[in-house]
Every structure is written in C-alpha cells, then in structure tokens.
Enzyme design. Structure first.
Site, mmCIF file in Angstrom:
data_model
loop_
_atom_site.group_PDB
_atom_site.id
_atom_site.type_symbol
_atom_site.label_atom_id
_atom_site.label_comp_id
_atom_site.label_asym_id
_atom_site.label_seq_id
_atom_site.Cartn_x
_atom_site.Cartn_y
_atom_site.Cartn_z
ATOM 1 N N GLU A 137 0.987 -1.321 -0.036
ATOM 2 C CA GLU A 137 0.059 -0.070 0.046
ATOM 3 C C GLU A 137 0.845 1.210 -0.073
ATOM 4 O O GLU A 137 0.476 2.289 -0.562
ATOM 5 C CB GLU A 137 -1.013 -0.034 1.376
ATOM 6 N N ASP A 205 3.685 -4.339 -5.939
ATOM 7 C CA ASP A 205 4.647 -5.636 -5.321
ATOM 8 C C ASP A 205 6.316 -5.079 -5.560
ATOM 9 O O ASP A 205 6.949 -5.797 -4.421
ATOM 10 C CB ASP A 205 4.298 -6.694 -6.177
#
Length: 487
Positions: A137, A205
């Site tokens: 996030e 990621d």
C-alpha cells in the site's frame, strides 16, 4: 483502553488505492522506476492530494467502524513508519488506520493515509506477511497510482471521471443514491480502470518488496501472503474482498515468488508485539462470527513457545473482559504483569478491567507510575485521562487530555474524552469546544459550528475564550468552503 466508535459500514472502493509520504531512505537502484509518461503532476499537486485525503478521511470516520484502539494504532503506525523510512519517493507524512471488518482488505488514499481491516491480523501468520501488505500500500502511495489513474481517465472521459469521483464520495457516506450513481457512472470506464489497476499491482509488489527487505523483513512474506489469498479463493465460492480490489492473476504471484527468490532470505526474530497485536485484534474486534478462529489461534499459541503462550493468555483475558467476566480476566492479567510489569499491552487491558471492577484508583496509580517511566507514551496518557474521568478526578483528566489533544489533534477519541471531562466537571463551554473538535474531525462542520457558537454565547463577553471560539468558527467555515469542491 478499548475505543471503538461504531458507525454504519460504508463501501470503500480500491479507487481509493493510493499514496504520499515522509523523509526517505535512498532505495536500491533496481527499484528506480522508468518514466511512464506522467508523474501525475498534471492532474493534482501534492497539496491538493493532501487536502483531498483530509476530506476522504473525515468521510470514512463518519461512515465506517474505525477502531481508535491506542495500543493497536501505536503498533501499526510504528510498523508503518519503519517501512516508510525505507521507502523511496516519499513526499508527505504517512498515517495508518484500522477498520473493524471481517473481510480481509487494505487500501490507501490521498494524503498518505493507509487503512487496514482488522481481519488482516487473522490471516497474517507472521509480521513479515502483515508488513508486506503495508509495504504494498505504501508503494501505491509513493508511485501516485490514484493520481495517475485520475489523469488517465480525465484524458479519456473527463465528465465520466468527474461523476465517478462524486459517486465515490456519496458511496462513502453509505447512501443508496451514491450506490446508484456509482453503478451508472462506472459502467463506461470500468474495464480501463481494472486494467490500469492490474498494472499498478505488479509495480506496487516490486517496489513494496524492496521496501520490505530493506526494513529487515523477509521478502518471502509477500508471496506467502498472496498464497494465503489464493488458497482462500480456491476453497470458497466467493473470492476474498481483497482480491476484488487487488487483482491477483497467476502471473503476479509467480512474479512475486521469483523476485523474492532473488533476494536474501531473512529470518527476523519473532515479534512479541506482533503476537500481542494479533491476539488483541482477533479477540477484541473479531466478534462472534470469528470466535472459532480466535479460539483456534489461542489453542495454537498455547502449544508454542513462551511468547506465544503469553499471547494466548492475553487473548483469553480479552475475551473474558468482553464477556464482562472481570475477575477471571484480572487474574490472568495479574500473572502476565508479574512476568512483564512494564508491558503496555497488558497495562492497557488491565485498566479496562480495573474500571469494570470499580477499582479506578488502582488503575490511576498504575498508569501514573507507567507515565513516570515513559513520560511521552500516548497510550498511557489517554488511558490515564479516561481513568481520571472514571475516578471523578475531572481537573486532572482535563489537564492530561488537553496535553494529549495538543499532541494528537487528529485523534477523535481524545476530544471525545475531553468533552466528557468538561461536561462532568460542569464546564459547559469546555465541553462544547471539545465536542466541536470531535464533530469537525467527523466531517460534521455544521454541528461543530453550532457547538462553538453556543460556547461563544456562554463565554464572558469580550473574553479571550469568546474570541478563541469565534476565530475557530471562522477556521472551520474556511475548511468547509475548501471541501465543497469535492462534493
């Protein structure tokens, strides 16, 4: 102190999948991003993002069951800042929040705000796995994915995107009108937005895994957590909510496994704070639907090492406290405190248990001693403010809560307690002024202005307090005017 302001749950889109940040550590060269043709600066400045984030946060507070648990919030913010200090492209401060929700998810939005569902603690078996979600996030924020999405959609369909933004804000309030508007305005641009999000997911990621590793966590935590999500989807007719907002095709999991395999494997020591955070989140906020999962966690930890056994006892004590069985909860916590007398997790729950047993003076003494050891500990400060109120020491409560709200002006629970202390002490203007700040943080600007207007009316004419209340009214009106553009 268990602070849980329960409101109707609003549906939050991962359109609010977002980003900004703080002083940055220099990242590894391999994490540097190539230019994709925009930095999102053509759509929003950092200042505009921060303002929008402030607005969104108030809307979420007013419509979602946010958890104002001082110990859990201290834990996730300490963990989050550890990650942020190892992230790249950090532009604004980060803040981390919790929502009590049994559906596993996490999202970020404008202004460096990251929200975690409490159910993440149920499914994260290690601190590295939990940290991997937060690092992901954080990467959405630092790469400004939401602003890029806005710029992309404005170029393709500016009117549709403007309508969508309005619908999102309505949807956050939980209104049927908002849901209907979202259905109609999303139809034409939904596919493009999903594709854009999938691209961002892999970028988040990659960037997040580098942050995770530099912060001292095991990079395998990210593919390990993804595997848990895939397994949940495989054995359920409905995929986890997190997979609806964070698409996880096979290629993404394979890429994460490959990247983690190229990084040095790390084996950080077991975090006692993580074990206690997991026990607290599940026992305090899991609710009856997750009671079996909580009992299973307790059973597993009871068979583990000494830290895990203490976490199991901690969860047992919380469950007893929630069932109003204060005496047996006290017995367990007394044993835990005998073994670890300065543990903030244990002291916090013991305060609530003591209050339940009408031993408020005992709670006050314990917290005063704790604050002498750690004068700046915000968990002890707000707990002591609450204990003073329960012990009818309203002047002391007001003093410590004024200090707390000065240091933590964005915490609604501090203002709520300060208003309670003022009311019980018979200081009506103090109560109204503190209540106005609480209403302001909840986005209830009209209510805040009414409270301050009444406080000014009751204050001595021409006094400093009256001038202060009038000035604050002007400030809130100005803020209300700034936020009108987002409605």
């Amino acid at each position: 102190m268990n602070t849980f302001l329960k409101k109707p749950l609003a549906v939050l889109l991962s359109l609010a999948l977002t980003f900004p940040v703080l002083p940055a550590a220099q990242a590894a060269v391999e994490d540097a991003l190539p230019e994709i043709g925009t930095t999102a600066g053509g759509t929003l400045s950092i200042g505009q993002e921060n303002l929008m984030g402030d607005f969104y946060l108030r809307m979420i507070r007013s419509s979602s069951p946010m958890v104002y648990d001082p110990v859990l919030l201290q834990y996730i913010n300490n963990l989050g800042q550890r990650l942020v200090s190892n992230a790249d492209s950090v532009k604004t401060p980060f803040n981390f929040f919790l929502i009590a929700n049994p559906n596993i998810n996490a999202f970020a939005f404008f202004g460096g705000n990251v929200v975690l569902h409490t159910s993440l603690f149920r499914y994260s078996l290690t601190e590295s796995e939990l940290a991997s979600v937060m690092a992901h996030e954080i990467a959405h924020v630092t790469q400004r994915h939401l602003a890029r999405m806005m710029e992309d959609q404005q170029n393709k369909a500016p009117l549709a995107w403007a309508a969508t933004l309005g619908s999102i804000l309505l949807l956050m309030t939980g209104t049927p009108v908002g849901a209907a508007a979202m259905t109609s305005t999303m139809a034409g641009i939904q596919q493009n937005m999903i594709s854009f999000t999938q691209s961002n997911e892999q970028e988040a990621d990659r960037i997040g895994m580098g942050t995770l590793s530099r912060a001292g966590f095991d990079p395998q935590g990210m593919p390990d957590f993804m595997t848990i999500m895939v397994d949940m989807s495989r054995y359920s007719s409905k995929p986890p909510e997190m997979l609806l907002t964070h698409p996880l095709p096979d290629s993404r999991l394979a890429d994460a496994r490959s990247r983690a395999g190229q990084m040095p494997r790390k084996n950080p020591p077991q975090s006692f704070d993580f074990l206690l955070a997991r026990a607290r989140a599940m026992a305090m906020y899991g609710g009856q639907p997750l009671r079996n999962a909580t009992d299973q966690m307790i059973d597993n930890y009871s068979k583990g090492n000494s830290k895990e056994q203490m976490a199991a006892d901690y969860a047992r004590a919380i469950l007893l406290y929630r069932d109003n069985k204060y005496e047996p909860a006290s017995q367990i916590l007394s044993k835990l405190l005998a073994a670890d007398p300065d543990n903030v997790w244990f002291i916090d729950v013991m305060t609530d248990v003591d209050i339940g047993l009408n031993r408020t003076s005992q709670a006050v003494t314990r917290l005063e001693n704790a604050l002498k050891r750690e004068p700046g500990n915000s968990v002890y400060q707000i707990n002591l403010g609450n204990a003073y109120i329960q012990n009818k020491q309203y002047d002391k409560a007001t003093k410590i809560l004024r200090n707390y709200t000065f240091d933590h002006p964005a915490d609604p629970s501090g203002w709520d307690l300060l208003a309670e202390a003022g009311g019980k002490a018979g200081r009506r203007t103090d109560e109204l002024a503190a209540r106005a700040e609480y209403q302001n943080l909840m986005g209830n600007f009209d209510g805040a202005i009414r409270s301050l207007t009444e406080a000014a009316r009751q204050a001595k004419p021409g006094s400093y307090d009256q001038a202060r209340y009038d000035a604050r009214i002007d400030q809130i009106r100005q803020l209300q005017l700034q936020f009108k553009q987002f409605k």
